[in-house]
Design an enzyme around this catalytic site. Structure first.
Site, short mmCIF file in Angstrom:
data_model
loop_
_atom_site.label_atom_id
_atom_site.label_comp_id
_atom_site.label_asym_id
_atom_site.label_seq_id
_atom_site.Cartn_x
_atom_site.Cartn_y
_atom_site.Cartn_z
N SER A 69 0.80 -1.24 0.00
CA SER A 69 0.00 0.00 0.00
C SER A 69 0.83 1.29 0.00
O SER A 69 0.39 2.28 -0.59
CB SER A 69 -1.02 0.00 1.15
OG SER A 69 -0.38 -0.23 2.37
N MET A 91 -6.73 -2.71 -21.05
CA MET A 91 -7.88 -2.39 -20.18
C MET A 91 -8.30 -3.56 -19.29
O MET A 91 -9.17 -3.40 -18.44
CB MET A 91 -9.04 -1.86 -21.02
CG MET A 91 -8.71 -0.46 -21.51
SD MET A 91 -10.07 0.35 -22.30
CE MET A 91 -9.28 1.90 -22.79
N ARG A 94 -7.49 -3.46 -14.36
CA ARG A 94 -8.61 -2.70 -13.81
C ARG A 94 -8.17 -1.65 -12.82
O ARG A 94 -8.88 -0.68 -12.59
CB ARG A 94 -9.60 -3.68 -13.13
CG ARG A 94 -10.25 -4.64 -14.11
CD ARG A 94 -10.71 -5.90 -13.44
NE ARG A 94 -9.56 -6.73 -13.06
CZ ARG A 94 -9.64 -7.91 -12.48
NH1 ARG A 94 -10.83 -8.40 -12.19
NH2 ARG A 94 -8.55 -8.60 -12.18
N GLU A 101 -10.71 8.14 -26.53
CA GLU A 101 -11.45 8.82 -27.59
C GLU A 101 -12.65 7.97 -27.99
O GLU A 101 -12.64 6.74 -27.84
CB GLU A 101 -10.55 9.09 -28.80
CG GLU A 101 -10.10 7.85 -29.53
CD GLU A 101 -9.32 8.18 -30.81
OE1 GLU A 101 -8.08 8.20 -30.72
OE2 GLU A 101 -9.93 8.41 -31.85
N SER A 102 -13.67 8.62 -28.51
CA SER A 102 -14.93 7.93 -28.80
C SER A 102 -15.11 7.72 -30.29
O SER A 102 -14.92 8.64 -31.09
CB SER A 102 -16.09 8.77 -28.26
OG SER A 102 -17.31 8.26 -28.75
N GLY A 103 -15.51 6.50 -30.65
CA GLY A 103 -15.87 6.21 -32.03
C GLY A 103 -17.34 6.52 -32.30
O GLY A 103 -17.81 6.38 -33.43
N ASN A 188 -1.34 4.14 -10.26
CA ASN A 188 -0.39 4.34 -9.17
C ASN A 188 0.77 3.36 -9.33
O ASN A 188 0.71 2.43 -10.15
CB ASN A 188 -1.09 4.25 -7.79
CG ASN A 188 -1.61 2.87 -7.47
OD1 ASN A 188 -0.89 1.89 -7.60
ND2 ASN A 188 -2.87 2.80 -7.04
N ALA A 189 1.83 3.59 -8.55
CA ALA A 189 3.06 2.82 -8.77
C ALA A 189 2.87 1.33 -8.49
O ALA A 189 3.49 0.48 -9.13
CB ALA A 189 4.19 3.38 -7.91
N ARG A 199 3.57 -7.45 -18.33
CA ARG A 199 3.61 -7.00 -19.72
C ARG A 199 5.01 -6.72 -20.24
O ARG A 199 5.16 -6.10 -21.29
CB ARG A 199 2.73 -5.75 -19.88
CG ARG A 199 1.28 -5.96 -19.49
CD ARG A 199 0.59 -7.04 -20.28
NE ARG A 199 -0.83 -7.17 -19.93
CZ ARG A 199 -1.67 -8.00 -20.52
NH1 ARG A 199 -1.25 -8.82 -21.47
NH2 ARG A 199 -2.93 -8.05 -20.15
C1 LIG Z 1 0.81 -13.15 -20.99
C2 LIG Z 1 -0.63 -12.91 -20.65
C3 LIG Z 1 -1.61 -13.69 -21.23
C4 LIG Z 1 -2.96 -13.47 -20.93
N1 LIG Z 1 -3.91 -14.25 -21.53
C5 LIG Z 1 -5.22 -14.05 -21.26
C6 LIG Z 1 -6.24 -14.84 -21.87
O1 LIG Z 1 -5.96 -15.71 -22.67
N2 LIG Z 1 -7.53 -14.57 -21.57
C7 LIG Z 1 -7.89 -13.59 -20.67
O2 LIG Z 1 -9.07 -13.41 -20.40
N3 LIG Z 1 -6.95 -12.83 -20.06
C8 LIG Z 1 -5.64 -13.01 -20.34
N4 LIG Z 1 -4.69 -12.22 -19.75
C9 LIG Z 1 -5.12 -11.12 -18.87
C10 LIG Z 1 -4.90 -11.45 -17.38
O3 LIG Z 1 -5.67 -12.58 -17.00
C11 LIG Z 1 -5.28 -10.25 -16.50
O4 LIG Z 1 -6.65 -9.94 -16.69
C12 LIG Z 1 -4.47 -9.02 -16.82
O5 LIG Z 1 -3.10 -9.33 -16.95
C13 LIG Z 1 -4.67 -7.96 -15.73
O6 LIG Z 1 -4.00 -8.39 -14.59
P1 LIG Z 1 -4.54 -8.07 -13.12
O7 LIG Z 1 -5.91 -8.63 -12.92
O8 LIG Z 1 -3.47 -8.54 -12.16
O9 LIG Z 1 -4.57 -6.47 -13.13
P2 LIG Z 1 -5.58 -5.47 -12.42
O10 LIG Z 1 -6.95 -5.68 -12.94
O11 LIG Z 1 -4.99 -4.11 -12.57
O12 LIG Z 1 -5.59 -5.91 -10.92
C14 LIG Z 1 -4.46 -5.69 -10.08
C15 LIG Z 1 -4.58 -6.60 -8.87
O13 LIG Z 1 -5.74 -6.22 -8.11
C16 LIG Z 1 -6.37 -7.40 -7.61
N5 LIG Z 1 -7.71 -7.49 -8.19
C17 LIG Z 1 -8.23 -6.70 -9.17
N6 LIG Z 1 -9.51 -7.05 -9.42
C18 LIG Z 1 -9.80 -8.08 -8.60
C19 LIG Z 1 -10.95 -8.89 -8.39
N7 LIG Z 1 -12.07 -8.73 -9.08
N8 LIG Z 1 -10.89 -9.85 -7.45
C20 LIG Z 1 -9.78 -10.05 -6.72
N9 LIG Z 1 -8.62 -9.34 -6.87
C21 LIG Z 1 -8.65 -8.36 -7.80
C22 LIG Z 1 -5.49 -8.58 -8.00
O14 LIG Z 1 -4.56 -8.82 -6.99
C23 LIG Z 1 -4.78 -8.07 -9.24
O15 LIG Z 1 -3.54 -8.72 -9.49
C24 LIG Z 1 -3.34 -12.44 -20.02
C25 LIG Z 1 -2.32 -11.67 -19.44
C26 LIG Z 1 -1.00 -11.88 -19.75
C27 LIG Z 1 0.06 -11.01 -19.11
#
Ligand SMILES: Cc1cc2nc3c(=O)[nH]c(=O)nc-3n(C[C@H](O)[C@H](O)[C@H](O)COP(=O)(O)OP(=O)(O)OC[C@H]3O[C@@H](n4cnc5c(N)ncnc54)[C@H](O)[C@@H]3O)c2cc1C
Length: 245
Positions: A69, A91, A94, A101-103, A188-189, A199
């Site tokens: 945090s 996107m 989350r 921008e809007s289409g 945020n960081a 990524r």
């Molecule tokens: C190489 C690669 C391949 C991928 N392939 C696929 C694919 O085939 N299909 C697909 O659908 N997606 C795919 N993804 C997307 C991946 O599953 C994640 O949705 C995406 O990387 C965002 O990561 P995140 O949820 O950690 O990030 P953020 O949404 O920014 O979340 C950051 C952190 O907040 C917490 N968090 C956020 N929301 C929630 C929640 N609802 N519940 C609990 N904890 C939460 C988690 O700790 C999470 O790590 C891929 C991603 C990568 C990097």
């Protein structure tokens, strides 16, 4: 009435991504003061620059122990131009704020992505750990020509529909995901470190990831800007195996 669109609008091709740091309140000292409030209370703001070596040690400790945090108080806003297929991946992150921008409200510019000559075209290996290798000259030329032909045709159809009075939100359905879109992204960081851990491909990471090259190009630019703003935090992130705290 729709916006006027020149029927001869010239289709442009790019192989790069734009990432500009628009604004930031992000510094290693933000991390230190946020963490120190737990022991120093309201006086923690007084000691931000008092002892840089101890701040570096504190940041390394927070990173290693995954106390995340304190990293949330540093915030950056980026302006990004990238193809829609990159935005679809972006996107999914989350924990970020987006305005795009809007289409529906504007005519989309005829700017499309084509892989550059250095973009590896051929995929090998198993799902989750793909390797990409150079394509042949023929594969590159085919890819380039097929993309240019197909998007030029698609954009022509878009313009024809707009000129015939079809709504922008309907006409855009014909456009491919290689069209560029632009957005502001604020992160945020801590969220940024999560983004970078997923990524960017780095075989020295504790948990190596295998992202699509084009979103990795966004991540590279984010990391460049962020490491300049928060060098101690960046160094601690790398030392901790690029694991997001
Ligand atoms: C190489 C690669 C391949 C991928 N392939 C696929 C694919 O085939 N299909 C697909 O659908 N997606 C795919 N993804 C997307 C991946 O599953 C994640 O949705 C995406 O990387 C965002 O990561 P995140 O949820 O950690 O990030 P953020 O949404 O920014 O979340 C950051 C952190 O907040 C917490 N968090 C956020 N929301 C929630 C929640 N609802 N519940 C609990 N904890 C939460 C988690 O700790 C999470 O790590 C891929 C991603 C990568 C990097």
């Amino acid at each position: 009435m729709v916006d006027p669109v020149a029927p001869t609008a010239e289709v442009k091709f790019r192989s790069d991504i734009t990432v500009e740091l628009v604004k930031a309140t992000a510094a290693d000292s933000d991390v230190a003061f946020a963490a120190r409030v737990s022991t120093a209370g309201e006086r923690s703001l007084d000691s931000v620059d008092a002892d840089p070596a101890s701040a570096a040690g504190l940041i390394r400790y927070l990173m290693r122990e995954r106390h995340g945090s304190p990293f949330e108080h540093s915030v950056m806003t980026f302006y990004v131009q990238a193809p829609i297929f990159v935005w679809r991946e972006h996107m999914r992150h989350r924990v970020a704020s987006y305005n795009e921008e809007s289409g529906r409200y504007r005519v989309l510019d005829p700017v499309f992505y084509v892989p550059g000559v250095d973009r590896r075209l051929v995929q090998q290996g198993k799902p989750g750990a793909y390797e990409f290798v150079e394509g042949t000259r023929e594969q590159y030329e085919l890819t380039n020509a097929a993309m240019r032909e197909s998007v030029t045709q698609a954009y022509g159809a878009y313009v024809r529909m707009l000129d015939a009075g079809v709504a922008r939100e309907v006409a855009r359905m014909v456009l491919p995901v290689s069209i560029y879109s632009s957005a502001y992204v604020t992160m945020n960081a801590r969220a940024l470190m999560n983004f970078l851990s997923l990524r960017r491909k780095d075989d020295d990471s504790t948990f190596p990831s295998y992202p699509q090259r084009e979103i990795e190009m966004v991540a590279e630019r984010y990391e460049e800007e962020w490491s300049r703003l928060m060098p101690l935090t960046h160094a601690a992130f790398v030392a901790a195996g690029r694991v997001s705290p």
